[in-house]
Design a protein around this motif. Structure first.
Motif, short mmCIF file in Angstrom:
data_model
loop_
_atom_site.label_atom_id
_atom_site.label_comp_id
_atom_site.label_asym_id
_atom_site.label_seq_id
_atom_site.Cartn_x
_atom_site.Cartn_y
_atom_site.Cartn_z
N GLU A 1 -12.98 4.33 -0.30
CA GLU A 1 -13.30 4.47 -1.71
C GLU A 1 -14.69 3.89 -2.00
O GLU A 1 -15.05 2.83 -1.46
N GLY B 1 -9.70 -2.23 7.15
CA GLY B 1 -9.17 -0.97 6.64
C GLY B 1 -9.11 0.12 7.69
O GLY B 1 -8.92 1.29 7.37
N SER C 1 -12.99 -6.01 0.14
CA SER C 1 -11.78 -5.60 -0.58
C SER C 1 -11.43 -6.60 -1.68
O SER C 1 -10.89 -6.23 -2.73
N ILE D 1 -3.10 5.76 4.52
CA ILE D 1 -2.28 4.71 5.13
C ILE D 1 -1.20 5.32 6.02
O ILE D 1 -0.87 4.76 7.08
N HIS E 1 -9.26 -1.58 -3.53
CA HIS E 1 -10.09 -0.47 -3.07
C HIS E 1 -9.95 -0.30 -1.56
O HIS E 1 -10.16 -1.23 -0.78
N GLU E 2 -9.61 0.92 -1.14
CA GLU E 2 -9.46 1.22 0.28
C GLU E 2 -10.83 1.40 0.93
O GLU E 2 -11.84 1.56 0.25
N ARG F 1 -15.60 0.15 -2.72
CA ARG F 1 -15.62 -0.81 -1.60
C ARG F 1 -17.06 -1.07 -1.13
O ARG F 1 -17.34 -2.09 -0.49
N LYS G 1 0.82 -1.21 0.00
CA LYS G 1 0.00 0.00 0.00
C LYS G 1 0.85 1.27 0.00
O LYS G 1 0.38 2.35 -0.32
#
Length: 620
Positions: A498, A110, A488, A208, A494-495, A501, A33
């Motif tokens: 986003e 996440g 995910s 992140i 996809h975080e 998701r 990431k």
């Protein structure tokens, strides 16, 4: 005393180094990431982490500092402080376990470990273990050993066993003691004008890095303390009247109309809530081949709503969102407060009041996450759960496999009085992705397992419908397929913040759909929350109790969707998405940043939405 107080300098350094190692391991685990992010910005996480790292270390220091101060005034020349090493050892073991749990939770959710995760582990340990079964065991043990070895080594070389006092006048002692106690308090609170908060660690446009900078222990404790504050709205962005006005205008509709797609006003209704069935699994929405052939066929031959978004990222939120049309609450969850949960309306109540037989089928333990309280408290008159199945039909980590659950509902429907409203909550497509059959796509990694369990559930849908078509009740039945939340996987790109998701399928299917609407795709933006108003409108049943639900088949409604995760939210209107971090007070994702005016409008809508729904939750 100043010389002896070097002990506390070393003590703070000890914990700062431990937290730095923990942070390095976090970055190591999620290095994929971090690709493409400048090294300077990665290193900056250590600087921006200092305030919360120092705050956490200062909290830990309170007990040793108070005991030190007491002994300082006792007149002793020296004291044995070897006990601090044992005190540290206990905390090191605890913190290291929390850290490795955090790594695995972050990989799945996440977000960093919080009160919700702890509650999940304590109240439902079996389900928690099942969820974590897909975590890399060898890596988890390796990381735990590194944290413990480094921590105990630092504890050995940095923490003194004995402290020697120098004779000092009493006034000086009082002054110095107050000075250092005050300094420790300042480290806890923060030395700036505003107290420490999660926002203190946020500095980057890369989420992140903000999560890397955020001290895991500080965040967890803060989350646990704030989780019980249900009488205070943590999302006060505007005057409440203004926020409510914004939402009222959002839901205002010029004309109460609907496109009638059914050939009957009183069909049987079977709602399938599919575990983790992200749109990315399907060919029709995610361009994935061969995983969901049956669901894709239903989309082609039924009515597809192709731009629907889940309101949250967990099953408890998806269950409430789909069946009660109540939005997610950021860090809070409705199921934690059964007394409030009982006050919100649900589809089952409306169907029961209109003469329907109501039933709920779930292969897991219905007491998990207060599902049972919701189900039985909202006029579901029949509940079938894990306890209704034989041991050879059950995955010991979660519950009965979807095939058995679907067949049970089918056999009961054959002898049920009509009309009936039945809900099936699937389970098999959940970590650890166990199957009673061969893995279609292999099981070398979680992606292959996830695709295989999704294929299995999809095949169970196909088998169910094949058998249902043979039954006399089939021709008067509407089948609704919707996911509880996204995932995910299988794309793993996809975080949590986003919109992709949260993209999920919503399909209406059955012979009760007028032929001219079969194969129709309604592509306007909508939400999981909209199922109630949309479905009830087709049956000519009033849905005014469902404040947060709009009729997707009313052409006069605005096209929008809202979703939230632990402490952030997203809002979509007419394809423009903005997601916002409540900790960092920053936009995380903007699908059209060039349109600043619309961006601000959507951000205002999202803030007003979360504020208003949380205020309603408080008022329940």
């Amino acid at each position: 005393m100043f010389k002896s107080l070097t002990f506390f300098v070393r003590y703070l350094v000890f914990w700062l180094l431990y937290f730095a190692v923990d942070r390095f391991l976090f970055m190591f685990i999620f290095h994929v990431k971090l690709r493409g992010i400048p090294l300077s910005e990665k290193l900056a996480t250590y600087y921006h982490a200092l305030r919360l790292d120092l705050s956490t270390a200062a909290y830990i220091t309170v007990i040793p500092l108070l005991i030190y101060t007491f002994n300082y005034f006792s007149g002793k020349e020296k004291i044995n402080f070897n006990w601090v090493r044992y005190y540290n050892a206990v905390l090191l073991v605890l913190f290291s376990i929390i850290s490795v749990a955090n790594f695995n939770i972050y990989r799945e959710w996440g977000s960093k470990i919080n009160a919700r995760a702890i509650e999940f582990a304590i109240l439902t340990p079996n389900e928690s273990l099942a969820s974590g079964a897909s975590s890399p065991i060898s890596l988890t043990i390796f990381i735990l050993l590194i944290l413990l070895i480094v921590g105990f080594y630092l504890n050995f070389i940095l923490i003194k066993r004995q402290i020697i006092f120098v004779k000092t006048p009493i006034r000086t002692k009082v002054t110095i003691a107050l000075l250092f106690l005050s300094f420790n308090f300042l480290l806890i609170r923060g030395i700036s004008a505003t107290p420490n908060s999660q926002s203190t660690a946020y500095f980057s446009n890369y989420q992140i890095l903000n999560h890397t900078s955020l001290n895991t222990i500080w965040n967890l404790v803060s989350s646990m303390l704030s989780s019980n504050q249900v009488n205070k709205n943590p999302y006060r962005y505007f005057d409440q009247k203004q926020a409510d006005l914004t939402i009222n205008q959002l839901y205002h509709v010029e004309k109460d109309s609907t496109t009638a797609i059914l050939n009957t006003n009183k069909p049987n209704v079977v709602v399938f809530i599919l575990e983790s069935f992200t749109a990315d699994l399907t060919q029709s929405l995610g361009n994935e081949q061969g995983i969901t052939p049956n669901l894709d066929s239903l989309a082609k031959n039924g009515v597809l709503f192709s731009n629907i978004y889940a309101t949250g990222n967990r099953t408890d939120k998806g269950l409430i969102g789909s069946l009660a049309s109540f939005p997610t609450l950021g860090i809070a969850s409705m199921v934690k407060w059964p007394d409030k949960m009982q006050k919100i309306p649900a589809l089952s109540q409306k169907f029961y009041a209109n003469g329907y037989q109501t039933s709920f089928y779930y292969g897991g333990e219905s007491e998990f996450d207060n599902y049972k309280a919701f189900i039985l408290g909202h006029k579901y008159k029949k509940l079938v759960d894990k306890n209704s199945f034989k041991s050879d039909q059950i995955n010991p980590k979660w519950g009965a496999y979807d095939g058995w659950v679907f067949n049970k509902q089918l056999s009961d429907a054959n002898i049920s009085k009509q009309p009936f409203f039945s809900t099936i909550l699937s389970l098999t497509n959940h970590e650890p992705f166990d199957l009673p059959v061969a893995y279609k796509f292999g099981q070398a990694n979680n992606t292959q397992k996830f695709k295989s369990t999704a294929f299995y559930t999809d095949s169970c849908i196909g088998s169910y419908l094949s058998e249902a078509k043979k039954q006399p009740w089939y021709k008067n039945t509407l089948f609704v397929f919707i996911a509880d939340h996204g995932h995910s996987l299988p794309k793993a790109k996809h975080e949590i913040y986003e919109p992709q998701r949260y993209h999920i399928p919503l399909i209406f299917y059955g012979d009760v759909i007028k032929e001219e609407f079969r194969g129709k795709d309604f592509s306007q933006t909508g939400s999981q929350l909209d199922l109630s108003a949309t479905l009830l409108a087709q049956l000519k049943i009033n849905s005014k109790e469902f404040k947060w639900s709009k009729n997707l088949l009313n052409p006069y409604y605005r096209h929008f969707a809202y979703f939230s995760w632990d402490n952030g939210f997203g809002f979509i209107e007419n394809g423009h998405t903005v997601t916002f971090d409540n900790f960092g007070k920053s936009i995380l994702y903007n699908s059209n940043p060039e349109d600043a005016k619309k961006t601000n409008e959507i951000l205002t809508l999202g803030k007003s939405y979360l504020q208003s729904v949380y205020q309603q939750f408080i008022n329940l």
